[in-house]
Design a protein around this motif. Structure first.
Motif, PDB file in Angstrom:
ATOM      1  N   CYS A  10     -52.808 -72.221  -0.400  1.00  0.00           N
ATOM      2  CA  CYS A  10     -52.805 -71.265   0.705  1.00  0.00           C
ATOM      3  C   CYS A  10     -52.999 -71.997   2.036  1.00  0.00           C
ATOM      4  O   CYS A  10     -53.940 -72.767   2.196  1.00  0.00           O
ATOM      5  CB  CYS A  10     -53.925 -70.248   0.508  1.00  0.00           C
ATOM      6  SG  CYS A  10     -54.071 -69.118   1.902  1.00  0.00           S
ATOM      7  N   CYS A  67     -56.419 -70.245   3.991  1.00  0.00           N
ATOM      8  CA  CYS A  67     -57.806 -70.513   3.598  1.00  0.00           C
ATOM      9  C   CYS A  67     -57.953 -71.786   2.763  1.00  0.00           C
ATOM     10  O   CYS A  67     -59.061 -72.189   2.431  1.00  0.00           O
ATOM     11  CB  CYS A  67     -58.390 -69.314   2.845  1.00  0.00           C
ATOM     12  SG  CYS A  67     -57.767 -69.141   1.166  1.00  0.00           S
ATOM     13  N   ASN A 122     -57.148 -72.313  -0.284  1.00  0.00           N
ATOM     14  CA  ASN A 122     -57.334 -72.071  -1.712  1.00  0.00           C
ATOM     15  C   ASN A 122     -56.154 -72.610  -2.536  1.00  0.00           C
ATOM     16  O   ASN A 122     -55.006 -72.464  -2.153  1.00  0.00           O
ATOM     17  CB  ASN A 122     -57.485 -70.560  -1.941  1.00  0.00           C
ATOM     18  CG  ASN A 122     -57.689 -70.220  -3.402  1.00  0.00           C
ATOM     19  OD1 ASN A 122     -58.634 -70.664  -4.032  1.00  0.00           O
ATOM     20  ND2 ASN A 122     -56.784 -69.436  -3.944  1.00  0.00           N
ATOM     21  N   CYS A 182     -52.007 -65.198  -1.751  1.00  0.00           N
ATOM     22  CA  CYS A 182     -53.252 -65.883  -2.057  1.00  0.00           C
ATOM     23  C   CYS A 182     -54.250 -64.917  -2.684  1.00  0.00           C
ATOM     24  O   CYS A 182     -54.533 -63.859  -2.127  1.00  0.00           O
ATOM     25  CB  CYS A 182     -53.837 -66.468  -0.770  1.00  0.00           C
ATOM     26  SG  CYS A 182     -55.456 -67.201  -1.023  1.00  0.00           S
ATOM     27  N   CYS A 186     -57.536 -64.686  -0.084  1.00  0.00           N
ATOM     28  CA  CYS A 186     -57.523 -64.024   1.213  1.00  0.00           C
ATOM     29  C   CYS A 186     -56.317 -63.097   1.394  1.00  0.00           C
ATOM     30  O   CYS A 186     -56.205 -62.411   2.409  1.00  0.00           O
ATOM     31  CB  CYS A 186     -57.564 -65.057   2.340  1.00  0.00           C
ATOM     32  SG  CYS A 186     -56.025 -65.967   2.542  1.00  0.00           S
ATOM     33  N   SER A 206     -53.233 -63.876   1.895  1.00  0.00           N
ATOM     34  CA  SER A 206     -52.186 -64.416   2.752  1.00  0.00           C
ATOM     35  C   SER A 206     -50.876 -64.621   1.995  1.00  0.00           C
ATOM     36  O   SER A 206     -50.868 -64.879   0.797  1.00  0.00           O
ATOM     37  CB  SER A 206     -52.654 -65.753   3.334  1.00  0.00           C
ATOM     38  OG  SER A 206     -51.575 -66.421   3.952  1.00  0.00           O
TER      39      SER A 206
HETATM   40 ZN   LIG Z   1     -55.821 -67.831   1.168  1.00  0.00          ZN
END
Ligand SMILES: [Zn+2]
Length: 113
Positions: free
Chosen positions: A73, A76, A78, A89, A92, A94
């Motif tokens: 991601c 964030c 991740n 994601c 978050c 996204s």
């Molecule tokens: Zn994310």
């Protein structure tokens, strides 16, 4: 068919490698196959056997390893396994997720005589 085209692609790699190393027989073909390629292992093996018939790779053993589909991601940071082709994601939400592995199809190693 998807797997047939892949089997032919693998065969080309194997043949050029064998030529370079003056091999007379290909013993093992190890492949890394990304989850996202959607390749069915049994189907690829079956197609490869058909393609390799009468070649130096005729009796080669195939070792197929699956590479999981991993997304990164950009919002964030991740990194996680992408389930069910859901590219958002999980942390978050996204949509700016890049695929960092799972799309590849390549030869890991070859064993020849
Ligand atoms: Zn994310």
């Amino acid at each position: 068919m998807h797997e047939m085209a892949m089997a032919q692609g693998v065969m080309e790699i194997v043949e050029s490698y064998a030529k370079k190393s003056n091999a007379t027989k290909v013993r093992t073909i190890a492949l890394l196959i990304g989850e996202m390629t959607g390749v069915v292992f049994e189907s690829l093996e079956f197609c490869f056997k058909a393609t390799a018939k009468g070649t130096i790779a005729e009796n080669a053993e195939m070792k197929l390893k699956s590479i999981p589909l991993i997304g990164h991601c950009n919002d964030c940071g991740n990194e996680s396994h992408i389930e069910n082709y859901n590219f958002f994601c999980p942390q978050c939400g996204s949509a700016k997720v890049d695929i960092i592995s799972g799309r590849e199809l390549r030869v890991e190693y070859l064993e020849v005589d």
